[in-house]
Design an enzyme around this catalytic site. Structure first.
Site, PDB file in Angstrom:
ATOM      1  N   GLN A 131     -16.908  26.859  29.786  1.00  0.00           N
ATOM      2  CA  GLN A 131     -17.933  27.303  30.746  1.00  0.00           C
ATOM      3  C   GLN A 131     -19.340  26.797  30.371  1.00  0.00           C
ATOM      4  O   GLN A 131     -20.307  27.557  30.404  1.00  0.00           O
ATOM      5  CB  GLN A 131     -17.951  28.825  30.857  1.00  0.00           C
ATOM      6  CG  GLN A 131     -16.613  29.444  31.268  1.00  0.00           C
ATOM      7  CD  GLN A 131     -16.697  30.944  31.371  1.00  0.00           C
ATOM      8  OE1 GLN A 131     -17.368  31.469  32.250  1.00  0.00           O
ATOM      9  NE2 GLN A 131     -16.031  31.630  30.459  1.00  0.00           N
ATOM     10  N   VAL A 181     -14.099  31.380   7.764  1.00  0.00           N
ATOM     11  CA  VAL A 181     -12.836  31.967   8.235  1.00  0.00           C
ATOM     12  C   VAL A 181     -13.033  33.433   8.614  1.00  0.00           C
ATOM     13  O   VAL A 181     -13.914  34.084   8.081  1.00  0.00           O
ATOM     14  CB  VAL A 181     -11.752  31.843   7.135  1.00  0.00           C
ATOM     15  CG1 VAL A 181     -11.484  30.381   6.838  1.00  0.00           C
ATOM     16  CG2 VAL A 181     -12.107  32.599   5.868  1.00  0.00           C
ATOM     17  N   THR A 182     -12.143  33.913   9.497  1.00  0.00           N
ATOM     18  CA  THR A 182     -11.212  33.161  10.303  1.00  0.00           C
ATOM     19  C   THR A 182     -11.836  32.901  11.679  1.00  0.00           C
ATOM     20  O   THR A 182     -12.667  33.684  12.153  1.00  0.00           O
ATOM     21  CB  THR A 182      -9.857  33.895  10.495  1.00  0.00           C
ATOM     22  OG1 THR A 182     -10.072  35.125  11.195  1.00  0.00           O
ATOM     23  CG2 THR A 182      -9.192  34.179   9.161  1.00  0.00           C
ATOM     24  N   CYS A 238     -13.864  36.726  12.188  1.00  0.00           N
ATOM     25  CA  CYS A 238     -15.256  36.821  11.717  1.00  0.00           C
ATOM     26  C   CYS A 238     -16.145  35.710  12.259  1.00  0.00           C
ATOM     27  O   CYS A 238     -17.343  35.932  12.496  1.00  0.00           O
ATOM     28  CB  CYS A 238     -15.283  36.884  10.199  1.00  0.00           C
ATOM     29  SG  CYS A 238     -14.549  38.421   9.602  1.00  0.00           S
ATOM     30  N   LYS A 265     -16.698  42.588  10.669  1.00  0.00           N
ATOM     31  CA  LYS A 265     -16.261  41.231  10.984  1.00  0.00           C
ATOM     32  C   LYS A 265     -17.476  40.368  11.324  1.00  0.00           C
ATOM     33  O   LYS A 265     -17.583  39.227  10.880  1.00  0.00           O
ATOM     34  CB  LYS A 265     -15.252  41.240  12.150  1.00  0.00           C
ATOM     35  CG  LYS A 265     -14.024  42.120  11.893  1.00  0.00           C
ATOM     36  CD  LYS A 265     -13.294  41.750  10.618  1.00  0.00           C
ATOM     37  CE  LYS A 265     -12.040  42.586  10.419  1.00  0.00           C
ATOM     38  NZ  LYS A 265     -11.519  42.469   9.036  1.00  0.00           N
ATOM     39  N   LYS A 311     -21.127  41.880   3.903  1.00  0.00           N
ATOM     40  CA  LYS A 311     -20.994  42.527   5.215  1.00  0.00           C
ATOM     41  C   LYS A 311     -19.753  43.420   5.262  1.00  0.00           C
ATOM     42  O   LYS A 311     -18.688  43.028   4.785  1.00  0.00           O
ATOM     43  CB  LYS A 311     -20.952  41.466   6.316  1.00  0.00           C
ATOM     44  CG  LYS A 311     -19.751  40.526   6.268  1.00  0.00           C
ATOM     45  CD  LYS A 311     -19.917  39.453   7.316  1.00  0.00           C
ATOM     46  CE  LYS A 311     -18.728  38.559   7.484  1.00  0.00           C
ATOM     47  NZ  LYS A 311     -17.479  39.165   7.909  1.00  0.00           N
ATOM     48  N   ASP A 317     -17.303  34.032   4.845  1.00  0.00           N
ATOM     49  CA  ASP A 317     -16.138  34.677   4.210  1.00  0.00           C
ATOM     50  C   ASP A 317     -15.115  33.731   3.573  1.00  0.00           C
ATOM     51  O   ASP A 317     -13.894  33.944   3.699  1.00  0.00           O
ATOM     52  CB  ASP A 317     -15.423  35.595   5.215  1.00  0.00           C
ATOM     53  CG  ASP A 317     -16.312  36.691   5.772  1.00  0.00           C
ATOM     54  OD1 ASP A 317     -17.494  36.752   5.380  1.00  0.00           O
ATOM     55  OD2 ASP A 317     -15.836  37.490   6.606  1.00  0.00           O
TER      56      ASP A 317
END
Ligand code: TIU
Length: 216
Positions: A198, A153-154, A158, A128, A125, A24
């Site tokens: 994690q 972005v962002t 997205c 997002k 698309k 994007d």
């Protein structure tokens, strides 16, 4: 096999089985006067990604590796725009760069510096995430890609949605900190931390010069 010094630990990848995803990088999100700025956002937080991403694209292309671009947007009749998204306003309205996030409009397209080459895939698309209601899975399968380098972005919208879903679909994702951007500095910082926390819960984080060096 190249190995990139990344968080939380090195990201090892076979370039022949890795695609670069550019999410994007559209005028309406990045340029002064566009949709993003009209919402009160600081677009310089996003436009700083253009230069490193441009250098990465040049390097990636020089090795003949695949690039997939995405654009968030809708059909001119907005029939593919969920009512809840439409109700928030903006989409389809007239903006400085044409109808906002409508395919075919100037603002919907990718910034000049990062224009896709003829043989590169461009995925349109409506959401997002880049997998929802698109042909992205099929494109990745056809390319034979097993891992993704993710930019665009962002960061927390997205990029996150796409990386989280790619992770669930079995793709290891390396997110490049200097080639992703958020309008909000704290979301950028914490968004990147979330990815690699994690033990790489849904991805790895490095910067583009480190990846480019690993390609050589
Ligand atoms: N591409 C993308 O992230 N779309 C957005 O709407 N992002 C915002 O941060 N608003």
């Amino acid at each position: 096999m190249p190995s990139v010094d990344a968080l939380p630990h090195p990201f090892t990848f076979d370039p022949a089985e890795t695609a670069l995803l550019v999410i994007d990088m559209q005028r309406d999100f990045l340029l002064p006067g566009g949709f993003g700025e009209s919402l009160g956002n600081d677009v310089s937080q996003l436009s700083r990604t253009i230069e490193p991403l441009s250098a990465l694209l040049a390097a990636w292309r020089s090795y003949g590796l695949p690039v997939i671009h995405t654009r968030e947007g809708h059909l001119p009749d907005l029939s593919d725009c969920p009512p809840a998204k439409l109700r928030k306003g903006g989409i389809g309205e007239q903006g400085a760069f044409g109808r906002i996030l409508v395919r075919g409009e100037y603002g919907h397209d990718i910034v000049d510096e990062l224009a896709p080459l003829e043989d590169e895939v461009v995925i349109d698309k409506p959401g997002k995430g880049a997998f929802y209601a698109t042909e992205l899975s099929e494109v990745i399968e056809k390319l034979g890609a097993k891992k993704l380098v993710v930019t665009g972005v962002t960061t927390e919208v997205c990029v996150h949605t796409t990386v989280r879903e790619a992770n669930d679909r079995g793709f290891d994702c390396l997110v490049l900190s200097d080639c992703v951007g958020s309008y909000f500095p704290e979301f950028q910082r914490v968004g990147l931390e979330m990815i690699a926390a994690q033990g790489a819960i849904f991805g790895w984080v490095a910067d583009s010069p480190t990846l480019i060096a690993a390609l050589q």
